[in-house]
Design a protein around this motif. Structure first.
Motif, mmCIF file in Angstrom:
data_model
loop_
_atom_site.group_PDB
_atom_site.id
_atom_site.type_symbol
_atom_site.label_atom_id
_atom_site.label_comp_id
_atom_site.label_asym_id
_atom_site.label_seq_id
_atom_site.Cartn_x
_atom_site.Cartn_y
_atom_site.Cartn_z
ATOM 1 N N THR A 1 1.303 5.640 -0.784
ATOM 2 C CA THR A 1 0.707 6.941 -1.037
ATOM 3 C C THR A 1 1.520 7.616 -2.131
ATOM 4 O O THR A 1 2.750 7.527 -2.156
ATOM 5 N N VAL B 1 3.365 2.539 2.823
ATOM 6 C CA VAL B 1 2.754 2.687 4.150
ATOM 7 C C VAL B 1 2.333 1.346 4.742
ATOM 8 O O VAL B 1 2.041 1.253 5.931
ATOM 9 N N GLU C 1 -5.051 9.461 -3.171
ATOM 10 C CA GLU C 1 -3.591 9.407 -3.067
ATOM 11 C C GLU C 1 -3.064 8.092 -2.495
ATOM 12 O O GLU C 1 -1.867 7.967 -2.212
ATOM 13 N N ARG C 2 -3.919 7.072 -2.334
ATOM 14 C CA ARG C 2 -3.473 5.777 -1.796
ATOM 15 C C ARG C 2 -3.789 4.682 -2.804
ATOM 16 O O ARG C 2 -4.889 4.631 -3.362
ATOM 17 N N ASP D 1 0.871 -1.170 0.000
ATOM 18 C CA ASP D 1 0.000 0.000 0.000
ATOM 19 C C ASP D 1 0.906 1.217 0.000
ATOM 20 O O ASP D 1 1.815 1.325 0.844
ATOM 21 N N ARG E 1 -2.951 0.304 -3.983
ATOM 22 C CA ARG E 1 -2.410 -1.031 -3.690
ATOM 23 C C ARG E 1 -1.649 -1.511 -4.915
ATOM 24 O O ARG E 1 -2.186 -1.512 -6.030
#
Length: 358
Positions: free
Chosen positions: A221, A283, A243-244, A219, A246
């Motif tokens: 950002t 993250v 903004e995130r 994950d 996988r």
């Protein structure tokens, strides 16, 4: 003694969809699952992609599987008040001018049915995306929030009593022609193994050609990277929220170490760096073990010699797309009015079964 029509072992995407279908048809269902947070289903990005691999091959039975799965997940979303499924375009980037020319030549024969939305021969200028050779726009796919979906179903199961958070012990199962009794406490007309990769050690089904395959995901950002589509080239980049993203997935055959690794993190970060020049931060990192089959087809159907047992699994990395339709087909078989697709039936491997199955 607890009585049920079907005892389902496993509540990943295979077991959860099957249990849901059977309950919706009015059957009494009991599910056993230990509740592992790092199961393959919980780690998965839930991508449904009609065209896969470096060869741009149409996914097996995509024309039937994708629409069925889409309708299924939308139905679940309406029932539980959550948007589990997100339909989104997939942009499959070309890696070279040679690949671009090869795909353009193949496109004249329309090998991707209605899933190809268009071909870009130049960089489409997507925010933050590095695509100098263009790519193919795919439609009809998207992604499913698998962890949230399983959590919603599990919450209902815990509340209503049909889900038991326990590890199932197959040595305590007594089978007969008319049904099975588990641990002297549960009586079921039929038992279905949906254990994922763990089924490779199941005493009733260990003869199946099921091989664990480890996958890792990140994950990340990344401010400024387009969230309007899924990106796919050597890795998938699925937008999770603003903004995130996988990023996945790795593929490791045994022997492999358990859990996330530095090697997996570096591999996926390198793949993402090919797709974007923007800075990104990792993250979270997760790892799960998929149930893979040598011919890359699922294994679904009744045990060849134990009438009260069936198997449902071997989905590999395609579980989200496969599970709804195959659950419906297996439910038909269990009700006695349908047959499994021959290329998905475990009967194609019946010759591997040893004579002394317990």
């Amino acid at each position: 003694m607890t009585d049920c029509d079907f005892l389902v072992v496993g509540h990943g995407i295979a077991g959860a969809t099957l249990a849901y279908v059977l309950r919706e048809r009015g059957h009494r269902v009991l599910v056993y699952d230990p509740g592992q947070h790092n199961s393959a289903s919980n780690v998965a990005a839930g991508l449904m992609n009609p065209v896969a691999g470096k060869r741009f091959a149409l996914t097996w039975r995509a024309a039937e599987l994708l629409p069925f799965a889409t309708a299924f997940y939308r139905e679940l979303g309406q029932r539980y008040g959550q948007a589990f499924f997100t339909e989104t375009p997939i942009f499959k980037l070309f890696s070279s001018l040679e690949e671009q020319n090869a795909i353009l030549a193949r496109s004249a024969d329309h090998p991707w049915e209605g899933f190809m939305a268009g071909l870009a021969t130049a960089d489409p200028d997507l925010a933050g995306v590095h695509a100098p050779f263009g790519g193919a726009w795919l439609r009809g796919g998207g992604h499913v929030a698998v962890r949230q979906l399983l959590a919603a179903l599990a919450a209902e199961g815990t509340r209503d009593g049909w889900l038991r958070r326990e590890t199932f012990d197959w040595t305590r199962l007594a089978t007969a022609t008319t049904g099975a009794v588990y641990a002297g406490q549960v009586r079921a007309r039929h038992v279905v193994c949906c254990e994922g990769a763990v089924a490779a050690h199941n005493p009733y089904f260990s003869w199946l050609p099921l091989t664990p395959n480890k996958g890792e995901v990140l994950d990340v950002t990344c401010a400024g990277l387009s969230t309007a589509q899924v990106l796919n080239r050597g890795a998938y980049v699925v937008p999770v929220e603003a903004e995130r993203f996988r990023v996945g997935a790795t593929y490791r055959w045994p022997p492999f170490t358990e859990g996330p690794t530095a090697v997996g993190r570096e591999e996926l970060a390198a793949r993402l760096a090919v797709l974007t020049d923007l800075p990104f931060a990792v993250v979270d990192q997760q790892a799960g073990v998929r149930p893979a089959v040598r011919d890359r087809r699922p294994l679904v159907g009744p045990h060849p010699t134990v009438p009260c047992l069936s198997f449902c699994g071997g989905y590999g990395s395609k579980g989200v797309m496969l599970a709804p339709r195959l659950a419906s087909l297996l439910a038909d078989c269990l009700e006695g009015h349908g047959e499994m697709w021959p290329d998905a039936s475990l009967q194609r491997y019946n010759a591997l079964q040893p004579a002394n199955v317990i």
